[in-house]
Design a protein around this motif. Structure first.
Motif, PDB file in Angstrom:
ATOM      1  N   GLY A  38      34.425  40.721  44.690  1.00 32.77           N
ATOM      2  CA  GLY A  38      33.190  41.347  45.149  1.00 32.77           C
ATOM      3  C   GLY A  38      33.365  42.840  45.353  1.00 32.77           C
ATOM      4  O   GLY A  38      34.479  43.364  45.323  1.00 32.77           O
ATOM      5  N   GLY A  39      32.245  43.512  45.572  1.00 31.99           N
ATOM      6  CA  GLY A  39      32.320  44.946  45.788  1.00 31.99           C
ATOM      7  C   GLY A  39      30.953  45.568  45.921  1.00 31.99           C
ATOM      8  O   GLY A  39      29.912  44.906  45.856  1.00 31.99           O
ATOM      9  N   THR A  40      30.984  46.876  46.095  1.00 38.47           N
ATOM     10  CA  THR A  40      29.784  47.688  46.262  1.00 38.47           C
ATOM     11  C   THR A  40      29.778  48.779  45.217  1.00 38.47           C
ATOM     12  O   THR A  40      30.817  49.352  44.898  1.00 38.47           O
ATOM     13  CB  THR A  40      29.770  48.321  47.671  1.00 38.47           C
ATOM     14  OG1 THR A  40      29.717  47.299  48.650  1.00 38.47           O
ATOM     15  CG2 THR A  40      28.576  49.233  47.845  1.00 38.47           C
ATOM     16  N   SER A  41      28.598  49.077  44.661  1.00 39.57           N
ATOM     17  CA  SER A  41      28.417  50.201  43.736  1.00 39.57           C
ATOM     18  C   SER A  41      29.378  50.077  42.551  1.00 39.57           C
ATOM     19  O   SER A  41      29.364  49.073  41.847  1.00 39.57           O
ATOM     20  CB  SER A  41      28.612  51.519  44.498  1.00 39.57           C
ATOM     21  OG  SER A  41      28.161  52.608  43.743  1.00 39.57           O
ATOM     22  N   ALA A  42      30.235  51.089  42.331  1.00 44.06           N
ATOM     23  CA  ALA A  42      31.187  51.003  41.223  1.00 44.06           C
ATOM     24  C   ALA A  42      32.101  49.805  41.393  1.00 44.06           C
ATOM     25  O   ALA A  42      32.530  49.181  40.412  1.00 44.06           O
ATOM     26  CB  ALA A  42      32.007  52.286  41.143  1.00 44.06           C
ATOM     27  N   GLY A  43      32.404  49.446  42.642  1.00 42.25           N
ATOM     28  CA  GLY A  43      33.207  48.261  42.899  1.00 42.25           C
ATOM     29  C   GLY A  43      32.493  46.995  42.488  1.00 42.25           C
ATOM     30  O   GLY A  43      33.121  46.017  42.068  1.00 42.25           O
ATOM     31  N   ALA A  44      31.156  46.985  42.592  1.00 43.77           N
ATOM     32  CA  ALA A  44      30.370  45.835  42.158  1.00 43.77           C
ATOM     33  C   ALA A  44      30.453  45.670  40.646  1.00 43.77           C
ATOM     34  O   ALA A  44      30.529  44.551  40.131  1.00 43.77           O
ATOM     35  CB  ALA A  44      28.914  45.997  42.588  1.00 43.77           C
ATOM     36  N   LEU A  45      30.435  46.788  39.917  1.00 47.57           N
ATOM     37  CA  LEU A  45      30.555  46.735  38.459  1.00 47.57           C
ATOM     38  C   LEU A  45      31.903  46.152  38.054  1.00 47.57           C
ATOM     39  O   LEU A  45      31.978  45.256  37.199  1.00 47.57           O
ATOM     40  CB  LEU A  45      30.388  48.138  37.869  1.00 47.57           C
ATOM     41  CG  LEU A  45      30.720  48.289  36.378  1.00 47.57           C
ATOM     42  CD1 LEU A  45      29.855  47.371  35.528  1.00 47.57           C
ATOM     43  CD2 LEU A  45      30.579  49.743  35.938  1.00 47.57           C
ATOM     44  N   VAL A  46      32.990  46.648  38.664  1.00 48.79           N
ATOM     45  CA  VAL A  46      34.320  46.143  38.337  1.00 48.79           C
ATOM     46  C   VAL A  46      34.415  44.660  38.684  1.00 48.79           C
ATOM     47  O   VAL A  46      34.959  43.856  37.916  1.00 48.79           O
ATOM     48  CB  VAL A  46      35.396  46.952  39.076  1.00 48.79           C
ATOM     49  CG1 VAL A  46      36.783  46.343  38.855  1.00 48.79           C
ATOM     50  CG2 VAL A  46      35.382  48.407  38.614  1.00 48.79           C
ATOM     51  N   ALA A  47      33.858  44.279  39.832  1.00 45.84           N
ATOM     52  CA  ALA A  47      33.887  42.867  40.241  1.00 45.84           C
ATOM     53  C   ALA A  47      33.152  41.996  39.229  1.00 45.84           C
ATOM     54  O   ALA A  47      33.619  40.912  38.861  1.00 45.84           O
ATOM     55  CB  ALA A  47      33.271  42.719  41.630  1.00 45.84           C
ATOM     56  N   ALA A  48      31.988  42.456  38.769  1.00 45.29           N
ATOM     57  CA  ALA A  48      31.205  41.682  37.810  1.00 45.29           C
ATOM     58  C   ALA A  48      31.939  41.554  36.475  1.00 45.29           C
ATOM     59  O   ALA A  48      31.903  40.495  35.829  1.00 45.29           O
ATOM     60  CB  ALA A  48      29.841  42.331  37.605  1.00 45.29           C
ATOM     61  N   LEU A  49      32.614  42.615  36.047  1.00 43.40           N
ATOM     62  CA  LEU A  49      33.372  42.554  34.797  1.00 43.40           C
ATOM     63  C   LEU A  49      34.516  41.544  34.915  1.00 43.40           C
ATOM     64  O   LEU A  49      34.766  40.760  33.998  1.00 43.40           O
ATOM     65  CB  LEU A  49      33.911  43.938  34.443  1.00 43.40           C
ATOM     66  CG  LEU A  49      32.854  44.964  34.008  1.00 43.40           C
ATOM     67  CD1 LEU A  49      33.464  46.358  33.890  1.00 43.40           C
ATOM     68  CD2 LEU A  49      32.215  44.559  32.677  1.00 43.40           C
ATOM     69  N   LEU A  50      35.212  41.556  36.037  1.00 42.46           N
ATOM     70  CA  LEU A  50      36.283  40.577  36.248  1.00 42.46           C
ATOM     71  C   LEU A  50      35.720  39.160  36.274  1.00 42.46           C
ATOM     72  O   LEU A  50      36.319  38.221  35.728  1.00 42.46           O
ATOM     73  CB  LEU A  50      37.018  40.876  37.554  1.00 42.46           C
ATOM     74  CG  LEU A  50      37.915  42.112  37.575  1.00 42.46           C
ATOM     75  CD1 LEU A  50      38.370  42.423  38.991  1.00 42.46           C
ATOM     76  CD2 LEU A  50      39.130  41.916  36.674  1.00 42.46           C
ATOM     77  N   GLY A  53      35.312  37.529  32.999  1.00 39.42           N
ATOM     78  CA  GLY A  53      36.518  37.307  32.198  1.00 39.42           C
ATOM     79  C   GLY A  53      37.126  38.544  31.592  1.00 39.42           C
ATOM     80  O   GLY A  53      38.028  38.437  30.761  1.00 39.42           O
ATOM     81  N   LYS A  54      36.667  39.749  31.986  1.00 37.10           N
ATOM     82  CA  LYS A  54      37.209  40.983  31.416  1.00 37.10           C
ATOM     83  C   LYS A  54      38.469  41.370  32.191  1.00 37.10           C
ATOM     84  O   LYS A  54      38.413  41.667  33.377  1.00 37.10           O
ATOM     85  CB  LYS A  54      36.183  42.117  31.495  1.00 37.10           C
ATOM     86  CG  LYS A  54      34.772  41.751  31.023  1.00 37.10           C
ATOM     87  CD  LYS A  54      34.737  41.331  29.574  1.00 37.10           C
ATOM     88  CE  LYS A  54      33.307  41.249  29.039  1.00 37.10           C
ATOM     89  NZ  LYS A  54      32.449  40.291  29.762  1.00 37.10           N
ATOM     90  N   ARG A  55      39.598  41.400  31.530  1.00 34.07           N
ATOM     91  CA  ARG A  55      40.863  41.753  32.178  1.00 34.07           C
ATOM     92  C   ARG A  55      41.634  42.738  31.295  1.00 34.07           C
ATOM     93  O   ARG A  55      41.311  42.950  30.128  1.00 34.07           O
ATOM     94  CB  ARG A  55      41.747  40.512  32.383  1.00 34.07           C
ATOM     95  CG  ARG A  55      41.060  39.334  33.041  1.00 34.07           C
ATOM     96  CD  ARG A  55      40.897  39.518  34.528  1.00 34.07           C
ATOM     97  NE  ARG A  55      40.105  38.435  35.109  1.00 34.07           N
ATOM     98  CZ  ARG A  55      40.598  37.301  35.578  1.00 34.07           C
ATOM     99  NH1 ARG A  55      41.885  37.080  35.518  1.00 34.07           N
ATOM    100  NH2 ARG A  55      39.809  36.386  36.096  1.00 34.07           N
ATOM    101  N   GLY A  56      42.675  43.329  31.868  1.00 37.11           N
ATOM    102  CA  GLY A  56      43.617  44.143  31.114  1.00 37.11           C
ATOM    103  C   GLY A  56      42.998  45.244  30.285  1.00 37.11           C
ATOM    104  O   GLY A  56      42.164  46.021  30.748  1.00 37.11           O
TER     105      GLY A  56
END
Length: 595
Positions: A38-50, A53-56
Motif C-alpha cells: 500500500g501507499g500514498t501518491s507516488a507510493g500508491a502507484l508503486v504499490a499498484a504496480l507491485l 505483478g510488476k517486479r525487478g
C-alpha cells in the motif's frame, strides 16, 4: 533463507521522486512473498504496480517510461509558466507598493491633495497598471481557467497512462493475477468528508486500480482533483492526510517494511538545510511560509504517529536538487533517482532478518486511549486484589540491593537486584513495580517501562518478567509483574534484576530544591521481612549531597568510584543493610539537596 517468508510493503508519497523505489526494491529476493502492499501518491502507484505483478527490471522500466515524463498538456504547462513569469516580473514593484503606507489601497482625495508621499504612491500604482495591464489581463484569464478546473494541470493523460500500465485491472482481479498481491491498499483524501479514503478489494473490488491511483496522486492545485459521484465527490492526494500510511497493515500477522523518501524540504536554499542540522528552518518570505505550511500539513501527523509492531523503516536517499513536481524528467535524471536509492537498498540478509515475524500481538486500535485506560484499570484491580490479606503467603524474606545513579544532566537510572524466599503453601506470583514522584510534565507510561528479568544459576539466560500496566498518573507510573512460575515454599530462593531510567528527574535539585529517593514494599506475607540496602551514585561534577531519611537512616559518604564501562567518576553514598518488618507497607524515603 526461508522460502515461505511473507511481508507487507508500504510506500510514502513523493511525486516524481517515487522512481527511487525501483532502486531500493532491486535487491528484494524472489523467494520473498508480498502479502499486502500500500501507499500514498507516488507510493500508491508503486504499490499498484507491485500488486499487478510488476517486479525487478519491469518495474524500473515502467517508472522510467519517457511517456510518464510527458503527461502534462502543453497548454497547461504554458499557462502555468505565464502565471509564474508574470508574478516574478512584477513582484518587486508590487512588494515596494505594498510596503508603503496604505499599500495598494484606494487613494484619498485629501491625502492626494496634501501629501507628496500619497501622490507618489498613486503615481506608482498608475505606472504599474500602464506597464502591466496587458499581462494582468492575460493573468486574470489564466487564473480563471485554473480556478474553474481546480488545478493547474489536467489528469487526462495521466489517467490514460495509468490505464495502460495497470492493464485496466480492478481490485477484484488481483487475486488471480500472476505474481499479484490481492491485498492492495491505496490512500486518498476525501475532500467532501475531510477524511482518509482507503481503497482495497474488501470494499472496492469492482473499482479500477487506475481510478484509485489517480485519486491518490492528484496533488492539490497542481492536478485537477479526481471527481466521482456525478461531480459531487472530490478526492485528492492522500498525502495531505497521511503521506506515509504506516498504519495500513498494523493488524497483519506479517512484518511490514516501510520506505520513506529522505526528507527534502520545499526550499531552493538546500545549503541552508545542511547547515541547520535539525534546527528550525528559517522563514524569509511569504512563499516559504506557504510551502512550509503545506509541508507541515503533509508530514507532521505522520511523524507524531507511532510505528506499529513488526514495522521496519527504511529511508530512501534521493537527489536533493530535483523537486517532487518536475514531471518533465529526463532519462538521465530518472536514472539518478534509481542509482542513488539502489546504493541504500537492503541487503538480502536484511530482507531475511526483517521478514521474520516477531510473534508480538498486534496493538493497533482506533481508540488507543480507551483501550489503554481499560487495561490499566484491570491491572490496578488485579494488583489491589492480590495484595489483600487472604492472598498473603505464610512467610517472605525479601532481600534488595537498590542502586540509584544521578547523571550530570540530573537524570536518574535505577538498578535493583532482589532475592525472594517463600515459606508456606500460598505462593507469590505478583509484585508491583512503581515509580512515583516523577517530574511534572508530559510523562508517557511507555517511557517508564523497566527491564525486568529473573536471573538463574548461570546455566540458562535471564528470563524476561511479564509486566502489565497498572498505574498511569501524571507523576506516578506502575506495573504488575508476573513471577512465572510462582515463588513457592520449600524451593530455593529466586533472584530478579530490574533497571529503569527517568530523564531529568532531579532537575529541581540543580535549582536549589530537594530530590527524593525511596524504596517501598507492600506486604505480601503474614511475616514479611525486607532486607534493604541503598547505594547512591552522584556524578562528581554535581558536587556533594546531603541526605535526610524519614526513618533516621544515615547515608554515609563512601568516597569516589569510577564506572568501569563509562569511566565516569561518581561520589558514593550508602545506607546500611537493615531488616525492616513490612506491615502493610515499609521501606526508606530519603530527601537530598546539594550540600
Amino acid at each position: 533463507m526461508s522460502q515461505d517468508r511473507v511481508i507487507n510493503l508500504v510506500f510514502q508519497g513523493g511525486g516524481v521522486r517515487g522512481i527511487a523505489y525501483a532502486g531500493v526494491l532491486s535487491t528484494m529476493p524472489d523467494w520473498l512473498k508480498i502479502s499486502g502492499v500500500g501507499g500514498t501518491s507516488a507510493g500508491a502507484l508503486v504499490a499498484a504496480l507491485l500488486a499487478t505483478g510488476k517486479r525487478g527490471k519491469l518495474l524500473r522500466d515502467i517508472l522510467s517510461d519517457p511517456e510518464l515524463f510527458s503527461l502534462l498538456r502543453k497548454e497547461d504547462v504554458e499557462r502555468r509558466k505565464r502565471i509564474t513569469d508574470t508574478w516574478h516580473k512584477y513582484q518587486p514593484e508590487i512588494q515596494k507598493l505594498l510596503a508603503a503606507e496604505k499599500g495598494l489601497g484606494a487613494p484619498s482625495f485629501w491625502g492626494y491633495a496634501f501629501s507628496g508621499a500619497e501622490r507618489k504612491r498613486v503615481a506608482g500604482m498608475y505606472e504599474l497598471w500602464q506597464s502591466a495591464s496587458q499581462d494582468f489581463t492575460q493573468l486574470a484569464s489564466d487564473l480563471e481557467a485554473v480556478w474553474k478546473a481546480k488545478g493547474f494541470h489536467s489528469a487526462e493523460r495521466l489517467r490514460a497512462w495509468l490505464d495502460k500500465v495497470l492493464e485496466n485491472k480492478k481490485f477484484g482481479d488481483l487475486a488471480t493475477t500472476v505474481n499479484g498481491v490481492p491485498d492492495l491498499r491505496i490512500v486518498a483524501a476525501n475532500i467532501n468528508s475531510q477524511e482518509y479514503q482507503v481503497y482495497s478489494a474488501e470494499k472496492y473490488s469492482g473499482m479500477e486500480l487506475a481510478e484509485a491511483v489517480q485519486a491518490s496522486v492528484s496533488v492539490p492545485i497542481f492536478f485537477e482533483p479526481f471527481v466521482t459521484g456525478g461531480g459531487a465527490r472530490f478526492f485528492v492526494d492522500g498525502g495531505i492526510l497521511s503521506n506515509f500510511p504506516s498504519f495500513l497493515f498494523a493488524q497483519s500477522p506479517n512484518p511490514t517494511i516501510g520506505f520513506r523518501l529522505e526528507d527534502v524540504p520545499p526550499l531552493t536554499r538546500i545549503e541552508d538545510v545542511h547547515q541547520l542540522q535539525g534546527r528550525p528552518l528559517p522563514i524569509r518570505s511569504t512563499l516559504e511560509f506557504i510551502l512550509l505550511t503545506l509541508k507541515t500539513m503533509v508530514e507532521a501527523h505522520d511523524k507524531f504517529r507511532e510505528l506499529p509492531p513488526d514495522f521496519h523503516l527504511h529511508r530512501v536517499p534521493v537527489p536533493d536538487d530535483i523537486p517532487f513536481d518536475k514531471f518533465d524528467l529526463t532519462i538521465k535524471e530518472a536514472d539518478r533517482f534509481y542509482d542513488k536509492a539502489a546504493t541504500a537498498a537492503p541487503t538480502v540478509e536484511v530482507w531475511d532478518e526483517q521478514s521474520r515475524p516477531s510473534g508480538k500481538p498486534r496493538t493497533f486500535d482506533p481508540k488507543p486511549q480507551h483501550a489503554l485506560t481499560f487495561g490499566i484499570e484491570q491491572g490496578a484491580a488485579l494488583m489491589q486484589r492480590y495484595y489483600s490479606a487472604d492472598m498473603w503467603a505464610d512467610s517472605l524474606d525479601q532481600t534488595v540491593d537498590f542502586q540509584v545513579t544521578i547523571d550530570r544532566n540530573w537524570g536518574s537510572s535505577y538498578v535493583r537486584t532482589m532475592k525472594l524466599k517463600v515459606e508456606g503453601d500460598q505462593p507469590i506470583f505478583l509484585m508491583r513495580v512503581l515509580a512515583f514522584g516523577l517530574p511534572k510534565g508530559p510523562q508517557s507510561l511507555a517511557d517508564h517501562v523497566p527491564k525486568y528479568q529473573e536471573i538463574g544459576d548461570g546455566s540458562s539466560p535471564p528470563k524476561p518478567v511479564i509486566l502489565i500496566p497498572a498505574s498511569n498518573g501524571a507523576e506516578e507510573k506502575g506495573f504488575v509483574a508476573f513471577l512465572d512460575p510462582p515463588v513457592r515454599g520449600g524451593t530455593p530462593a529466586r533472584n530478579f534484576w530490574m533497571e529503569w531510567r527517568v530523564k531529568e528527574e532531579f532537575m529541581e535539585v540543580s535549582r536549589g530544591g530537594a530530590g527524593l529517593i525511596s524504596y517501598r514494599a507492600r506486604q505480601l506475607a503474614k511475616k514479611h521481612a525486607l532486607n534493604l540496602k541503598i547505594r547512591v551514585r552522584v556524578d562528581q561534577t554535581l558536587g556533594e549531597m546531603a541526605f535526610q531519611a524519614d526513618n533516621g537512616e544515615a547515608f554515609v559518604p563512601s568516597g569516589l568510584e569510577e564506572d568501569p564501562v563509562t569511566h565516569i567518576i561518581y561520589r558514593i553514598y550508602t545506607s546500611g543493610l537493615h531488616e525492616l518488618p513490612v506491615y502493610r507497607e515499609n521501606g526508606v524515603r530519603a530527601f537530598f539537596r546539594r550540600a
